[in-house]
Design an enzyme around this catalytic site. Structure first.
Site, short mmCIF file in Angstrom:
data_model
loop_
_atom_site.label_atom_id
_atom_site.label_comp_id
_atom_site.label_asym_id
_atom_site.label_seq_id
_atom_site.Cartn_x
_atom_site.Cartn_y
_atom_site.Cartn_z
N LYS A 179 0.87 -1.18 0.00
CA LYS A 179 0.00 0.00 0.00
C LYS A 179 0.91 1.23 0.00
O LYS A 179 1.58 1.54 1.00
CB LYS A 179 -0.88 0.01 1.27
CG LYS A 179 -1.86 1.18 1.28
CD LYS A 179 -1.62 2.04 2.51
CE LYS A 179 -2.39 3.33 2.47
NZ LYS A 179 -1.80 4.34 1.56
N GLU A 254 9.94 1.67 10.34
CA GLU A 254 10.91 2.75 10.07
C GLU A 254 10.14 4.05 10.28
O GLU A 254 9.36 4.45 9.41
CB GLU A 254 11.42 2.66 8.62
CG GLU A 254 12.24 1.43 8.31
CD GLU A 254 13.63 1.47 8.94
OE1 GLU A 254 14.05 2.53 9.43
OE2 GLU A 254 14.27 0.41 8.94
N CYS A 288 13.41 11.57 6.88
CA CYS A 288 13.53 11.13 8.27
C CYS A 288 14.96 11.30 8.78
O CYS A 288 15.19 11.33 9.98
CB CYS A 288 13.10 9.67 8.38
SG CYS A 288 13.95 8.64 7.19
N GLU A 388 9.42 16.46 15.22
CA GLU A 388 10.08 16.27 13.94
C GLU A 388 9.79 17.47 13.02
O GLU A 388 8.64 17.90 12.91
CB GLU A 388 9.54 14.98 13.30
CG GLU A 388 10.23 14.62 12.02
CD GLU A 388 9.73 13.27 11.46
OE1 GLU A 388 8.56 12.93 11.69
OE2 GLU A 388 10.53 12.60 10.78
#
Ligand code: NAP
Length: 488
Positions: A179, A254, A288, A388
């Site tokens: 997906k 992850e 990331c 983040e």
């Protein structure tokens, strides 16, 4: 301005059991984030389609895992060759739906080719073990493919996140249902077109686009899905971990990162800034592994800051099809998150040295553009220190000694990438040992290669991608103890 190209002809359907099929849900528009224009509408599915795809993958598993190894490996290399031949097309599709500059998109496709070839080769090195055993006994360890894999990927590296999961999975002999991210399904479709062309047997790789929650639940609830591999936000990773508990499947996550970038006073300043700016503005900070908290030792504060602001002033912003350093952000929500972090930092005393706002006039009018930004005086009171940052913002924090730098860098619930710049080998050793991160770049930012393990600790996730550790995520270890009868 270079001539801009439009979307090449491409499938828009799901790919299940070797067939392109319509989903049962309403179609979804794919938007070009540089222009706000609709590129195309793609099919969407949910639980029903996902369960069909899982069934197809289950049926294909004995065929694929039982195929003569050399034949399987040849198909994998063929996929890599086709990706290489179609690199320009794949890169254009990526730039159109994701926004990154074409040069970066081409680099991502090159990494796909390397990953595919590397994992194809690794399939031939899935070595078992024999362990010294008592006389007339054999202790043997076999590594076997785990079975059907469910994979969910994000939009920031819309091609490579897919290849990084599918190539080791199918090299190990597993079959997959993917997906992709709702914002960037076309890069996935383009890769699946090449799987088909390469002769990957039906059901080995299936593509389901649509309702994220339904597809995620279908993966989690299915006992046939023996492995779930996810890249995306920590929040969704936590949800999938919890949901998958019911079927006790192996899981790799992850997740988010908030990389510290530590600069000691002996580091060569310009070289360090060049490395920082290149890594920070890759994919416009939407990575990331992007350096997100820049810790600089006090004695070099002035020189470092001046040179950094100059370098950031040279970063160009625009449509990824033009010759620019960075493209737009993925959508309006991404701009709002960055606006909120900068506003909060300013209210708590930070100073914007360059940038600090949206670009929304003239050629930027219809896209999701943001100014390359540096902010000074960032403290642990500010959201940007802990949240983040998925955008073109460099927050500066200054420190006085190595222990303070390590303490500040580890003050995060994330633990993915980290960077340290110094000429002092003792210091580099100490810092890289004490940083609570899965990846450390010492005097470089190269923390992701086909042959090296990639992944995080703490809230950045579980498991590793790439390298021999990456393929192990798709294997079960079986111990076989054989006794030889010694009498007739
Ligand atoms: P996200 O919102 O978590 O989405 C990632 C994927 O999960 C998408 O395919 C999304 O589908 C799907 N998803 C959303 N809700 C779901 C649910 N309830 N159940 C199952 N799947 C669900 O993350 P993102 O904003 O796309 O990506 C950015 C994040 O990824 C950042 O935190 C970044 O650090 C992280 N990331 C980590 C790595 C790494 O290697 N550690 C690499 C790249 C990115 P829809 O798109 O359809 O909503």
């Amino acid at each position: 301005m270079a001539t801009r190209q439009s979307l090449p002809e491409i499938q828009t359907k799901l790919f299940i059991d070797g067939q392109w099929v319509e989903g049962t849900m309403d179609k979804k528009a794919v938007i070009n984030p540089a222009t706000g224009e609709e590129l195309v509408q793609v099919s969407q599915g949910g639980k029903e389609e996902t369960n069909k795809a899982i069934e197809a993958a289950k049926k294909a598993f004995p065929v694929w895992s039982g195929m003569e190894l050399k034949e399987r490996v040849a198909i994998l290399h063929k996929v890599a060759d086709l990706i290489e031949e179609n690199a320009d097309r794949l890169a254009l599709i990526m730039t159109l739906e994701q926004g990154k500059p074409l040069k970066e998109a081409k680099g991502e496709i090159k990494t796909d080719v390397e990953n595919m070839h590397w994992n194809a080769e690794e399939a031939r090195r899935v070595y078992g073990e024999t362990i010294p055993a008592p006389n007339n006994h054999k202790f043997e360890v076999k590594k076997q493919p785990i079975g059907v894999v469910g994979a969910i990927t994000p939009w920031n590296f819309p091609s490579n996140m897919i290849i990084r999961k599918i190539s080791p999975a199918i090299s190990a002999g597993c079959t997959v249902v993917l997906k992709p991210a709702g914002n960037t399904p076309l890069s996935a479709i383009a890769i699946f077109e090449l799987f088909e062309k390469a002769g990957l047997p039906k059901g080995v790789a299936n593509l389901v686009m649509g309702s994220a929650s339904e597809i995620g639940e279908a993966f989690a609830e299915s006992s046939d899905v023996r492995k779930l591999t996810f890249t995306g936000s920590t929040e969704v990773g936590q949800l999938l971990y919890e949901q998958s508990g019911q079927t006790l499947k192996k899981i790799s996550l992850e997740l988010g990162g908030h990389a510290p970038f530590i600069v000691f006073k002996d580091a060569p300043i310009q070289q360090t800034i060049d490395a920082l700016v290149a890594m920070k503005f890759r994919n416009n900070g939407q990575a990331c592994t992007a350096p997100n908290r820049i810790f600089v030792e006090e004695p070099i504060k002035k020189e470092f800051t001046e040179k950094l602001v100059k370098a950031v002033g040279e970063v160009t912003v625009g449509n990824g099809q033009d010759d620019v350093t960075v493209g737009p952000l993925i959508n309006e929500e991404a701009r709002e998150t960055i606006d909120a972090q900068i506003t909060d930092a300013k209210e708590k005393g930070a100073e914007v040295l360059i940038g600090g706002g949206r670009l929304d006039e003239g050629e930027y009018k219809d896209g999701f553009f943001y100014q390359p930004t540096v902010i000074d005086g960032v403290t642990t009171e500010m959201d940007i220190f802990y949240e983040e940052t998925f955008g073109p913002v460099i927050p500066l924090i200054f420190f006085n000694d190595e222990d303070q730098a390590i303490q500040l860098a580890n003050d995060s619930h994330f633990g993915l990438a980290s960077y340290v710049f110094t000429k002092d080998l003792r210091l580099a050793e100490k810092v890289s040992t004490e940083l609570e991160y899965g990846l450390v770049g010492v005097n470089n930012t190269g923390v992701s290669q086909s042959e090296t393990p990639f992944g995080g600790v703490k809230y950045s996730g579980l498991g590793r991608e790439n390298g021999k550790h990456g393929i192990e995520e798709f294997q079960e270890v079986k111990f076989v103890h054989t006794t030889y009868f010694t009498e007739n």
